[in-house]
Design a protein around this motif. Structure first.
Motif, mmCIF file in Angstrom:
data_model
loop_
_atom_site.group_PDB
_atom_site.id
_atom_site.type_symbol
_atom_site.label_atom_id
_atom_site.label_comp_id
_atom_site.label_asym_id
_atom_site.label_seq_id
_atom_site.Cartn_x
_atom_site.Cartn_y
_atom_site.Cartn_z
ATOM 1 N N GLY A 103 0.807 -1.212 0.000
ATOM 2 C CA GLY A 103 0.000 0.000 0.000
ATOM 3 C C GLY A 103 0.840 1.260 0.000
ATOM 4 O O GLY A 103 0.548 2.222 -0.727
ATOM 5 N N CYS A 114 -9.421 1.125 -2.216
ATOM 6 C CA CYS A 114 -10.302 1.386 -1.074
ATOM 7 C C CYS A 114 -11.476 2.287 -1.448
ATOM 8 O O CYS A 114 -12.215 2.729 -0.569
ATOM 9 C CB CYS A 114 -9.501 2.012 0.059
ATOM 10 N N SER A 158 -8.574 -7.314 8.102
ATOM 11 C CA SER A 158 -8.779 -6.533 6.873
ATOM 12 C C SER A 158 -8.991 -5.060 7.175
ATOM 13 O O SER A 158 -8.344 -4.188 6.581
ATOM 14 C CB SER A 158 -9.982 -7.088 6.101
ATOM 15 N N ASN A 162 -5.977 -2.204 6.445
ATOM 16 C CA ASN A 162 -6.255 -1.177 5.437
ATOM 17 C C ASN A 162 -6.320 0.206 6.077
ATOM 18 O O ASN A 162 -5.844 1.193 5.503
ATOM 19 C CB ASN A 162 -7.567 -1.484 4.716
#
Length: 240
Positions: A103, A114, A158, A162
């Motif tokens: 990322g 996203c 998750s 993120n």
């Protein structure tokens, strides 16, 4: 004349045209963010006419979605090919760190991942990615070391991973608190497994946090001294 133009257009749409367009769009996103990947800029970089993009991808939304799908396919394949660590908890940590590194090195692409441009949950690449993570969590459960449901663990990993990446991407690149990802990771590990070790120097760090929160009540320090002490206490509090 029209027939010649038609042949030229068909030649431009050879078997590698789609891949060339996706690569051009990915390069533009990497260098200038999602806004840089305009249809005109992508067409110019790929050496095709704008109508070709519309014929292959429908619109800009379709093009960007295809870029995300393409790049995710490559990333998920690398995740799936990585040799698992014999300790399932450490294996999950390594997967977390790999995702964060991806990322941070692909900020524009990650922003798209996203957003509502991310491939639909039923897409093959999303299913494969989720399966890789689910398999790691299943291995923790099979080892008798998971204390929540697999679905809860999947959701925690998750969302927290993120979220850590997005938070770091909002920080100036040279000032990123990379310890934030490790702290978030270990918080998740503590939530899904009872075997994680408590942080070192807990009492000292707690005292430093309390003192830092009380600095605005102190009148014996100059503003410069308060700022220096705050920085030092923050360093103690956030030390690994």
């Amino acid at each position: 004349m029209k027939d010649r133009e038609k042949v030229t257009a068909e030649d431009a749409e050879g078997p590698d045209t789609r891949a060339r367009i996706l690569a051009a769009a990915a390069d533009l996103i990497a260098s200038g963010g999602p806004d840089a990947a305009t249809t005109r800029a992508v067409a110019a970089a790929a050496g095709v006419q704008a109508p070709t993009l519309y014929r292959l991808f429908g619109d800009k939304h379709g093009l960007l979605s295809a870029v995300v799908e393409h790049e995710l396919t490559s990333y998920v394949a690398k995740k799936a090919a990585r040799k698992p660590h014999p300790d399932p908890l450490q294996d999950l940590r390594m997967g977390w760190d790999m995702h964060v590194a991806f990322g941070l090195s692909h900020p524009g692409l990650f922003a798209l991942m996203c957003s509502d441009l991310e491939p639909a949950p039923q897409s093959s690449v999303v299913s494969t990615g989720n399966e890789v993570l689910r398999r790691r969590i299943r291995n923790i459960a099979l080892a008798g070391r998971l204390r929540v449901s697999e679905e809860r663990a999947l959701g925690l990993v998750s969302s927290m991973c993120n979220g850590a990446v997005l938070t770091l991407l909002r920080q100036p690149e040279g000032q990123r608190d990379l310890g934030l990802s490790e702290a978030a990771r270990e918080t998740v590990m503590a939530a899904i497994s009872s075997e994680t070790a408590p942080p070192a120097n807990t009492e000292v760090r707690s005292a430093a946090t309390t003192l830092r929160a009380s600095l605005d009540r102190l009148t014996v320090l100059t503003p410069g001294e308060s700022a220096l002490l705050s920085e030092l206490l923050a360093r103690i509090t956030d030390a690994g």
